[in-house]
Design an enzyme around this catalytic site. Structure first.
Site, short mmCIF file in Angstrom:
data_model
loop_
_atom_site.label_atom_id
_atom_site.label_comp_id
_atom_site.label_asym_id
_atom_site.label_seq_id
_atom_site.Cartn_x
_atom_site.Cartn_y
_atom_site.Cartn_z
N SER A 148 0.83 -1.15 0.03
CA SER A 148 -0.02 0.19 0.16
C SER A 148 0.78 1.23 -0.15
O SER A 148 2.08 0.94 0.19
CB SER A 148 -0.80 0.02 1.21
OG SER A 148 -0.09 0.34 2.30
N LYS A 149 0.38 2.36 -0.24
CA LYS A 149 0.87 3.63 -0.12
C LYS A 149 1.64 3.88 1.25
O LYS A 149 2.73 4.39 1.21
CB LYS A 149 -0.29 4.69 -0.52
CG LYS A 149 0.39 6.07 -0.62
CD LYS A 149 -0.50 7.00 -1.00
CE LYS A 149 -0.31 8.49 -0.91
NZ LYS A 149 -1.04 9.36 -0.49
N ARG A 150 1.11 3.49 2.40
CA ARG A 150 1.69 3.46 3.55
C ARG A 150 2.64 2.85 3.56
O ARG A 150 3.79 3.30 4.53
CB ARG A 150 0.51 3.05 4.49
CG ARG A 150 -0.29 4.27 4.84
CD ARG A 150 -0.87 4.05 6.34
NE ARG A 150 0.08 3.95 7.41
CZ ARG A 150 0.17 3.00 8.41
NH1 ARG A 150 -1.01 2.70 8.56
NH2 ARG A 150 1.03 2.95 9.35
#
Ligand code: GLU
Length: 505
Positions: free
Chosen positions: A262-264
């Site tokens: 994910s972006k995180r």
């Protein structure tokens, strides 16, 4: 394959393309090119609420940067356009109605408040509300209404959606090129909405209609779409259209732990998640990755050539690629490996190309001026230091001493290398250097080495402090190469500066 292969990448322009989306595009591209087929870009923008300005252009720019351009798509008509679903709006309703006529779909008038009520009511009983064979006759739709009542409500312009009528008690046999045969009991499926009350199709209807009209032969997409396969297959059957072949690509997993990348994860691990920068998120391009490296590492996420080979040009990937060699299980994302790929591609790059890139860096990021070096000089610098670099942005740190005299000396190195007799030795070195007229690496090496043996000194006692005063640290290539690059005067000047600045023991 007798039919011409046609595949499509069908992103929704809801934001920047995640690196996983680029991988889907890449696998479509490779498959198309391998079979002499067409790679189509279709923008699936039927959900107006999620539309993000600039996302479509971003997708196109990203594909172009990766070197995987589409053959047909927005702005590139191949006779199957338009390629934006919002521009195909007028097409879908007739297909939804055709299904109603065939008895494969039905009108449903249930208001969202009513559906919410059912959902909550089921929840309090510990159940989940599913609009399906079980309850459809008790709900507000054309299956439960008398024909006259239905006519009246349609004529009055009341809002409706069109739902797919799933046949109960069937074992659907599906096939996926990567996963093989899959069997689904239709009783677990719900009657999905195909056409919305706002006059727009849902993803499912538009996707199937467009794949059919665009003569798509293979649907290659992410694993997250596997649950939609049952409905899609039923839609093809209901229309009596030949279905394309399906291949669902494995998820790209987080570097550690469970779940998809994910972006995180990118934010936490300090690595890009998008091909190009998007707002405050820095892309692969802007982080200094070469597109060839990105394409190569993406190809290896979920696919393997069946050999030990890891480095593939795009042409080689086209040759080697097959859907049969795509894995079922998730592909773990390894940020270190992406760097390794970049390092390999950097080593392969021509020094002239690297020198050009380095020049831009120098001018933009350092105090060095354009008139202080030539491109030929940069090429030589690059050839001496590139093996230690992963990115062009590493060049400056690895080579600043080729442009500027050291402003300080590494303390630890001074303690270790600057002995009591070092100033005397360095004065001797200056003497030798002054006497050399042909200041090449080979010549200085020869002269200095013979002086060292004459003096009965150890090589290290001379060369280590010499490196320190030229570079400011114990890093860098061959000392004689450094001296011949910066020249006689500069080499002597740096030694003299150090003689003034460094402590005598
Ligand atoms: N619009 C879908 C997406 O955003 C396309 C899925 C498919 O390829 O069928 O990924």
């Amino acid at each position: 394959m007798s039919q011409k292969v046609r595949v499509r990448f069908a992103p929704s322009p809801t934001g920047p393309l995640h690196i996983g989306g680029v991988r889907t595009a890449l696998f479509n591209y490779l498959f198309a090119k391998k079979h002499g087929g067409d790679f189509i870009l279709r923008i699936e923008d039927t959900d107006q609420n999620r539309y993000v300005e600039g996302a479509e252009q971003y997708i196109i720019d990203a594909l172009n940067w990766c070197g995987i351009p589409f053959d047909e798509g927005p702005g590139k008509d191949g006779g199957h356009g338009p390629y934006r679903q919002s521009e195909r709006k007028h097409l879908y309703k007739q297909y939804a109605k055709e299904l109603v006529k065939k008895g494969k779909a039905y009108y449903a008038f249930d208001t969202s408040e009513k559906l919410d009520f059912h959902r909550k009511d089921h929840e309090t009983k510990g159940k989940t509300f599913i609009y399906n064979w079980h309850n459809r006759l008790k709900l507000d739709n054309s299956l439960s209404l008398m024909p006259e009542e239905l006519e009246k409500r349609l004529a009055s312009g009341e809002d409706y959606v069109i739902r797919f009528l799933t046949t109960p008690d069937e074992k659907l046999k599906l096939n996926d090129v990567i996963r093989g045969a899959i069997e689904i009991d239709t009783n677990v499926l719900d009657d999905k909405v195909l056409f919305k009350s706002d006059g727009m199709p849902t993803y499912h209807l538009a996707n199937i209609v467009d794949d059919h009209l665009m003569q798509i032969t293979h649907v290659i997409r992410g694993e997250e779409w596997l649950p939609s396969l049952a409905l899609h297959q039923q839609l093809y059957d209901a229309f009596e259209w030949e279905a394309p072949e399906f291949a669902h690509l494995p998820l790209i997993m987080k570097p550690v732990g469970k779940g998809k990348l994910s972006k995180r994860d990118g934010e936490k691990g300090g690595f890009p998640i998008f091909p190009l920068s998007w707002n405050e998120s820095i892309g692969y391009k802007e982080s200094g990755y070469f597109p060839e490296a990105v394409v190569n590492f993406l190809a290896m996420l979920g696919w393997n050539p069946g050999t030990e080979q890891e480095l593939f040009s795009l042409e080689e990937l086209v040759k080697a690629f097959s859907l049969e060699r795509v894995n079922k299980s998730g592909a773990r994302f390894d940020p270190d490996k992406t760097k390794w790929y970049n390092q390999c591609y950097l080593q392969k790059k021509n020094n002239t190309v690297l020198a050009d890139l380095f020049e831009q860096e120098l001018i933009a990021k350092t105090a060095v001026r354009k008139d202080e070096f030539s491109i030929a000089y940069l090429e030589k610098v690059v050839s001496l230091i590139k093996e230690r670099a992963t990115f062009v942005s590493d060049f400056w740190e690895l080579s600043d001493y080729f442009f500027l005299a050291p402003s300080s000396y590494n303390d630890k190195a001074v303690k270790k290398q600057w002995k009591e007799d070092t100033p005397e030795i360095m004065k001797g070195v200056v003497n030798v250097l002054e006497g050399i007229s042909d200041f090449t690496s080979e010549k200085t090496e020869l002269e200095l080495k013979s002086w060292i043996s004459q003096q009965e000194l150890s090589f290290g006692r001379v060369m280590a402090p010499l490196r320190l005063v030229l570079v400011g640290d114990m890093k860098g290539p061959h000392v004689f190469d450094i001296m011949s690059m910066i020249g006689k005067e500069e080499s002597i000047a740096r030694i003299n500066t150090a003689l003034k600045r460094l402590p005598k023991e």
